[in-house]
Write an enzyme that holds these catalytic residues in place. Structure first.
Site, PDB file in Angstrom:
ATOM      1  CB  SER A 113      40.797   8.745  62.310  1.00 51.40           C
ATOM      2  OG  SER A 113      39.552   8.119  62.157  1.00 51.40           O
ATOM      3  CB  CYS A 114      38.290  12.053  66.262  1.00 50.55           C
ATOM      4  SG  CYS A 114      37.327  12.197  67.786  1.00 50.55           S
ATOM      5  N   PRO A 115      35.669  10.016  65.640  1.00 48.41           N
ATOM      6  CG  PRO A 115      34.703   8.271  66.845  1.00 48.41           C
ATOM      7  CD  PRO A 115      35.942   9.084  66.711  1.00 48.41           C
ATOM      8  CB  THR A 116      33.230  13.905  67.844  1.00 48.77           C
ATOM      9  OG1 THR A 116      34.530  13.953  68.408  1.00 48.77           O
ATOM     10  CG2 THR A 116      32.356  12.950  68.606  1.00 48.77           C
ATOM     11  N   GLY A 117      35.354  14.224  65.208  1.00 48.02           N
ATOM     12  CA  GLY A 117      36.131  15.160  64.420  1.00 48.02           C
ATOM     13  C   GLY A 117      36.774  16.277  65.199  1.00 48.02           C
TER      14      GLY A 117
END
Length: 128
Positions: A113-117
């Site tokens: 899970s990463c905000p920028t993906g």
């Protein structure tokens, strides 16, 4: 050398039975597999398998209109196959039971899970 006993039969497709039987015989010879064959045309057994051939076989191929639950095959690994499938790929039909016995490869699924993906996906891939 592995041994296969095959029963190829159909109630209404005698030509395909004979073609499939010969194709399977050739595929087994090319693969170095000992092969015993029973053919059934119109429900009548043309070339019966001997009790010894069934006992010696490591696996049984039931092709076409053949009952895989035949009591003669008790305790044996029986692979059912459509007549058309045996005609389309006889080498695969001869090899399929061995491949089916092999354990399936395990797969790893990672969820990040990463905000920028982007960042954590590559970090997780390196870690695995």
């Amino acid at each position: 050398m592995s041994k296969i006993a095959a029963v190829v039969g159909s109630k209404d497709r005698p030509t395909q039975v004979m073609l499939a039987a010969e194709a399977l015989r050739k595929a087994a010879a090319a693969a170095g597999v000992e092969f015993a064959l029973e053919t059934r045309l119109g429900g009548a057994v043309q070339t019966p398998l001997s009790t010894e051939a069934i006992a010696a076989a490591g696996r049984i191929l039931a092709v076409g209109d053949v009952d895989a639950a035949d009591p003669r095959f008790a305790g044996k690994t029986v692979t059912s196959l459509a007549l058309d499938a045996a005609l389309a790929d006889p080498a695969g039909a001869v090899a399929a039971p061995a491949a089916a016995a092999a354990p399936a490869a395990k797969k790893i699924v990672g969820i990040t899970s990463c905000p920028t993906g982007i960042a954590h996906t590559f970090m997780a891939a390196e870690g695995i």
